[in-house]
Motif scaffolding. Sequence first.
Motif, mmCIF file in Angstrom:
data_model
loop_
_atom_site.group_PDB
_atom_site.id
_atom_site.type_symbol
_atom_site.label_atom_id
_atom_site.label_comp_id
_atom_site.label_asym_id
_atom_site.label_seq_id
_atom_site.Cartn_x
_atom_site.Cartn_y
_atom_site.Cartn_z
ATOM 1 N N LEU A 117 0.829 -1.219 0.000
ATOM 2 C CA LEU A 117 0.000 0.000 0.000
ATOM 3 C C LEU A 117 0.857 1.259 0.000
ATOM 4 C CD1 LEU A 117 -2.764 -0.890 2.616
ATOM 5 C CD2 LEU A 117 -2.573 -1.583 0.233
ATOM 6 N N TYR A 118 0.217 2.321 -0.415
ATOM 7 C CA TYR A 118 0.803 3.645 -0.185
ATOM 8 C C TYR A 118 0.351 4.024 1.217
ATOM 9 C CZ TYR A 118 1.369 4.418 -5.248
ATOM 10 O OH TYR A 118 1.731 4.353 -6.558
ATOM 11 N N HIS A 119 1.243 4.090 2.204
ATOM 12 C CA HIS A 119 0.678 4.277 3.550
ATOM 13 C C HIS A 119 0.188 5.683 3.812
ATOM 14 C CE1 HIS A 119 5.112 3.770 5.018
ATOM 15 N NE2 HIS A 119 4.999 4.716 4.159
ATOM 16 N N GLN A 143 -1.613 7.363 1.927
ATOM 17 C CA GLN A 143 -2.996 7.372 1.461
ATOM 18 C C GLN A 143 -3.898 6.592 2.416
ATOM 19 O OE1 GLN A 143 -2.022 8.812 -1.353
ATOM 20 N NE2 GLN A 143 -4.058 9.665 -1.714
ATOM 21 N N SER A 144 -3.280 5.763 3.219
ATOM 22 C CA SER A 144 -4.063 4.824 3.998
ATOM 23 C C SER A 144 -4.296 5.300 5.426
ATOM 24 C CB SER A 144 -3.375 3.466 3.999
ATOM 25 O OG SER A 144 -3.095 3.094 2.675
ATOM 26 N N GLY A 145 -4.150 6.584 5.659
ATOM 27 C CA GLY A 145 -4.493 7.119 6.969
ATOM 28 C C GLY A 145 -3.324 7.247 7.933
ATOM 29 N N TYR A 146 -2.131 6.864 7.479
ATOM 30 C CA TYR A 146 -0.968 6.967 8.348
ATOM 31 C C TYR A 146 -0.135 8.155 7.862
ATOM 32 C CZ TYR A 146 -2.413 2.331 9.751
ATOM 33 O OH TYR A 146 -3.136 1.270 10.212
ATOM 34 N N TYR A 170 -4.418 3.632 -3.446
ATOM 35 C CA TYR A 170 -4.286 2.948 -2.158
ATOM 36 C C TYR A 170 -3.282 1.809 -2.299
ATOM 37 C CZ TYR A 170 -8.179 5.424 -0.053
ATOM 38 O OH TYR A 170 -8.966 6.401 0.460
ATOM 39 N N ILE A 171 -3.363 1.139 -3.444
ATOM 40 C CA ILE A 171 -2.468 0.001 -3.688
ATOM 41 C C ILE A 171 -1.337 0.434 -4.609
ATOM 42 C CG2 ILE A 171 -2.303 -2.310 -4.702
ATOM 43 C CD1 ILE A 171 -5.293 -2.673 -4.046
ATOM 44 N N ARG A 172 -0.136 0.263 -4.132
ATOM 45 C CA ARG A 172 1.041 0.596 -4.924
ATOM 46 C C ARG A 172 1.314 -0.508 -5.945
ATOM 47 N NH1 ARG A 172 5.479 3.884 -3.808
ATOM 48 N NH2 ARG A 172 4.867 4.317 -1.677
ATOM 49 N N MET A 225 -6.430 -1.587 8.113
ATOM 50 C CA MET A 225 -7.292 -0.532 7.606
ATOM 51 C C MET A 225 -8.590 -0.428 8.384
ATOM 52 S SD MET A 225 -5.342 0.377 5.256
ATOM 53 C CE MET A 225 -6.432 1.629 4.575
ATOM 54 N N ILE A 252 -4.438 3.746 15.216
ATOM 55 C CA ILE A 252 -3.513 3.032 14.357
ATOM 56 C C ILE A 252 -3.330 1.630 14.916
ATOM 57 C CG2 ILE A 252 -1.110 2.909 13.660
ATOM 58 C CD1 ILE A 252 -2.121 5.226 12.358
#
Lengths: 177, 162
Positions: A75-77, A79-82, B49-51, B148, B154
């Motif tokens: 994932l691109y973190h 973008q993921s809320g982190y 979202y997905i690289r 997620m 977190i």
Amino acid sequence: MTNKKAETARLKKMNKFKLDKVDKAIIKSMEKNIPLTINPYQKIADQLNIELVELLDRLKKLKQQKILKRVAAILYHRQSGYQANGMFVCFLPDVKLTAIANKISSLKEVSHCYQRKTYPEWPYNFYAMFHAKNKSVLEDLVVETAAKHQINDYQILYSTEELKKSSLKYFTNDFDI
Amino acid sequence: MDQLDQQILNKLQQGLSLEASPFKHLAAELEIDVEQLLERIKKLKSANYIRRLGGVFNSKELGYQSTLVALEAEENNFYQIAKFINQHPGVTHNYRRTNRLNLWFTLTTETAVAREAFLAKVVNQPGVKNLYQLPKEKFFKLNVFFDMKSDSEINLQEDGIK
């Protein structure tokens, strides 16, 4: 210092699982994105000119050999809320290092933890990557962690720009720039 | 992003099964149909979202070795230096960081000889004031699983992925 003979010996040892041309082609193909179709491996097998069964068998073997960790999403973190990612660095004396490192590693907000080489002008031997929703949450946590373990000499290095992020391409010949 | 998207991202990070139709398998687990799953994944990709969705390999088992390198780079030459470094295929991460050591990258090579040869060129780039190789001496944790599902907190799961 580097020693060509030792290097060759190490590489030989590493290649205890000999990979043939097909294995390498599979790795080259799987290091990219797999097709988003119902039968993605059939498509890859077709491209490689092998049978689906062979592809799956070889992938399972690579997994057994721990060469393939998994087939998964990265994932691109950000973008993921982190949003906040801070690299915490500090000096921990030898006698305390393992105990404190284990404590910090156990934090769910910490993703990477390593002891690294030091230099007189860069004396930090312990690195931990902290992740949080934002900078202030991250800083509160770092301050709390440092106080708890009586760490006075530390820094947080934020990444302010991503200059490159890619996954490794294997078996290329262009490594010698 | 709804709950289903979050579930999909969690499952995809953990890994697909090694079988002919891994998305069918996952769709069944999520109790949706496979077309819907593939649609969702395509959307999550185009929404950044997905690289990447593919094989994750162990470079060490393949005979490669990695190190972290930190540079003190002159601001005037900063991007030129970054560009020189980035052309190396073994540089997978490169960040500007808030410090005297302002450029940090990871370098993976097949041999120490290749690493030293490249870093000797880096150190000779105009504007590079200092270069430090910071190899790992001891490993404590590597966890790249981002949960997620929790909205408020977190949760980098302990038993995620090593």
